[in-house]
Design a protein around this motif. Structure first.
Motif, PDB file in Angstrom:
ATOM      1  N   TYR A 168      40.174  37.283  38.294  1.00 29.47           N
ATOM      2  CA  TYR A 168      38.712  37.261  38.359  1.00 29.47           C
ATOM      3  C   TYR A 168      38.254  35.999  39.083  1.00 29.47           C
ATOM      4  O   TYR A 168      38.760  34.903  38.831  1.00 29.47           O
ATOM      5  CB  TYR A 168      38.114  37.320  36.954  1.00 29.47           C
ATOM      6  CG  TYR A 168      38.419  38.610  36.229  1.00 29.47           C
ATOM      7  CD1 TYR A 168      37.622  39.731  36.388  1.00 29.47           C
ATOM      8  CD2 TYR A 168      39.534  38.711  35.400  1.00 29.47           C
ATOM      9  CE1 TYR A 168      37.914  40.927  35.739  1.00 29.47           C
ATOM     10  CE2 TYR A 168      39.847  39.898  34.744  1.00 29.47           C
ATOM     11  CZ  TYR A 168      39.034  41.000  34.920  1.00 29.47           C
ATOM     12  OH  TYR A 168      39.336  42.183  34.286  1.00 29.47           O
ATOM     13  N   CYS A 187      34.889  41.247  33.981  1.00 28.66           N
ATOM     14  CA  CYS A 187      33.758  41.397  34.904  1.00 28.66           C
ATOM     15  C   CYS A 187      32.454  40.953  34.257  1.00 28.66           C
ATOM     16  O   CYS A 187      31.573  40.398  34.916  1.00 28.66           O
ATOM     17  CB  CYS A 187      33.647  42.853  35.353  1.00 28.66           C
ATOM     18  SG  CYS A 187      34.986  43.411  36.425  1.00 28.66           S
ATOM     19  N   TYR A 295      32.634  48.023  34.921  1.00 24.86           N
ATOM     20  CA  TYR A 295      32.979  46.895  35.791  1.00 24.86           C
ATOM     21  C   TYR A 295      31.766  46.040  36.149  1.00 24.86           C
ATOM     22  O   TYR A 295      31.876  45.141  36.981  1.00 24.86           O
ATOM     23  CB  TYR A 295      33.617  47.415  37.088  1.00 24.86           C
ATOM     24  CG  TYR A 295      34.944  48.108  36.891  1.00 24.86           C
ATOM     25  CD1 TYR A 295      36.125  47.381  36.820  1.00 24.86           C
ATOM     26  CD2 TYR A 295      35.013  49.492  36.780  1.00 24.86           C
ATOM     27  CE1 TYR A 295      37.349  48.013  36.658  1.00 24.86           C
ATOM     28  CE2 TYR A 295      36.233  50.141  36.607  1.00 24.86           C
ATOM     29  CZ  TYR A 295      37.377  49.395  36.546  1.00 24.86           C
ATOM     30  OH  TYR A 295      38.589  50.027  36.378  1.00 24.86           O
ATOM     31  N   MET A 364      38.820  40.670  41.428  1.00 29.14           N
ATOM     32  CA  MET A 364      37.455  41.106  41.130  1.00 29.14           C
ATOM     33  C   MET A 364      36.480  39.978  41.464  1.00 29.14           C
ATOM     34  O   MET A 364      36.726  38.811  41.146  1.00 29.14           O
ATOM     35  CB  MET A 364      37.332  41.492  39.661  1.00 29.14           C
ATOM     36  CG  MET A 364      38.221  42.651  39.229  1.00 29.14           C
ATOM     37  SD  MET A 364      37.930  44.178  40.151  1.00 29.14           S
ATOM     38  CE  MET A 364      36.178  44.450  39.816  1.00 29.14           C
TER      39      MET A 364
END
Length: 376
Positions: A168, A187, A295, A364
């Motif tokens: 992330y 997320c 997400y 992400m």
């Protein structure tokens, strides 16, 4: 040139005699009974022509497919594929004199995945085909190739989303580019405001490179086709990274980003390749995942999945007798009692799966456009 193309198109299409004999894709037939009278048709040349157009155009557009390990599933061998790989051994330990060491177990693991059939078509009226100035079937073939490439791209892309290795992006203060707070682990912890945003910054990319090195992920190879028909394979010394245009927007601003034309000859460039940064060859793709639902980020807007990968991280099945092909049906076959339309379409069988989870990393992130870009 335009008139010549139209003439070529018309010569390919106007196969019917003025009487009762009609040229079909299977031969010449009686226009009133449908009885096939000959099989020495001109249709093979037409089929080869349009098959070639479809395949070449689709392959030019496919990005994920160019990095997949292609595995052939022979015809008449079912619809499921199994990929086996041997387990690796640990390093050797110091031997004690006269003492038999503990042996290691040798085994293998397997990945199973199946294939599905996909296809679509469009109907073209005989009036459209005979009255318009544009080469309609050529245009339809071109659009079908876009559809085929897009279908395959999304299928491969979605299969990669299941990989458990995720990084992330850090929350970055946009004013000074500095990290703020701890690194997100979901997320929902990634910021996407006007002042703080979890962009895919170069520092996050450097972290991704560290993970790839720890996992000993092999670098990508380039295959260069030469004018004499020969091919040369060379190691790039880098991994691949597919990003959405909105994610690329932040990466290209970094002074260490190197544009592709500065290090690579035109004939060596991967489809979508735009540059290099921190050990990654960066490919831009509008089909890179834009995700919502579970997400979504802290602001409730969409996030982006960028795939980092090494050589042969995932595969695509090329089934025997099931590869992408064009299907043309003329008005005498499908156009009804008045032969009012023909059809143009394609179908193919395929399947894809992750072969080596450790060779794939999903990064992400958010962007300043997280509230604008639509889920794809």
């Amino acid at each position: 040139m335009f008139i010549n193309n139209i003439d070529k198109y018309r010569r390919l299409q106007l196969f019917a005699d003025s009487g009762t004999v009609v040229q079909t894709t299977t031969g010449t037939a009686n226009a009133y009974t449908g009885e096939v009278t000959t099989t020495d048709a001109l249709s093979p040349s037409m089929k080869v022509f349009y098959d070639t157009e479809l395949l070449e155009n689709a392959r030019r557009e496919m990005l994920y497919g160019q990095f997949a390990k292609h595995i052939t599933l022979p015809a008449n061998h079912g619809t499921e594929m199994e990929f086996r790989k041997f387990t690796t051994f640990a390093r050797a330990s110091v031997l004690q004199e006269g003492v038999i060491p503990t042996g290691q177990t040798f085994g293998m693991t397997s990945v199973k995945f199946g294939i599905q059939e996909y296809g679509t078509f469009t109907a073209l009226s005989t009036r459209v085909q005979t009255r318009l100035f544009d080469p309609v079937l050529m245009a339809a073939t071109d659009e079908m190739s876009h559809s085929a490439a897009d279908t395959q791209e999304v299928l491969v892309r979605d299969s990669l989303l299941t990989n458990p290795n995720v990084l992330y992006a850090d929350n970055i203060t946009l004013a000074d580019g500095k990290k703020t707070g701890t690194t997100p682990v979901s997320c929902a912890e990634m910021e996407a405001s006007d002042t703080i945003c979890a962009i895919l910054a170069p520092d996050t990319l450097a972290k991704a490179a560290r993970i790839m090195r720890k996992n000993k992920v092999p670098h990508l190879k380039r295959t260069v086709c030469h004018a004499d028909g020969t091919e040369t394979t060379k190691h790039t010394g880098k991994w691949g990274l597919v990003v959405h245009p909105s994610v690329k927007y932040n990466l290209v601003k970094h002074p260490d980003f190197v544009e592709v034309h500065k290090y690579c000859a035109p004939e060596e460039i991967f489809h979508g390749e735009c540059g290099e940064l921190h050990g990654f060859i960066i490919m831009e793709n509008a089909d890179a995942p834009v995700l919502g639902d579970t997400y979504k980020n802290k602001a409730g807007t969409n996030t982006y999945a960028s795939y980092a990968f090494g050589q042969d991280a995932y595969c695509v099945i090329d089934p025997g007798n099931g590869n992408l092909r064009m299907i043309l049906k003329n008005a005498s076959e499908v156009g009804g009692p008045l032969e009012q339309f023909g059809t143009v379409g394609y179908k193919f069988e395929t399947g894809s799966a992750i072969l080596y989870a450790e060779r794939l990393l999903r990064i992400m992130s958010c962007t300043e456009f997280s509230d604008e870009d639509e889920i794809n």
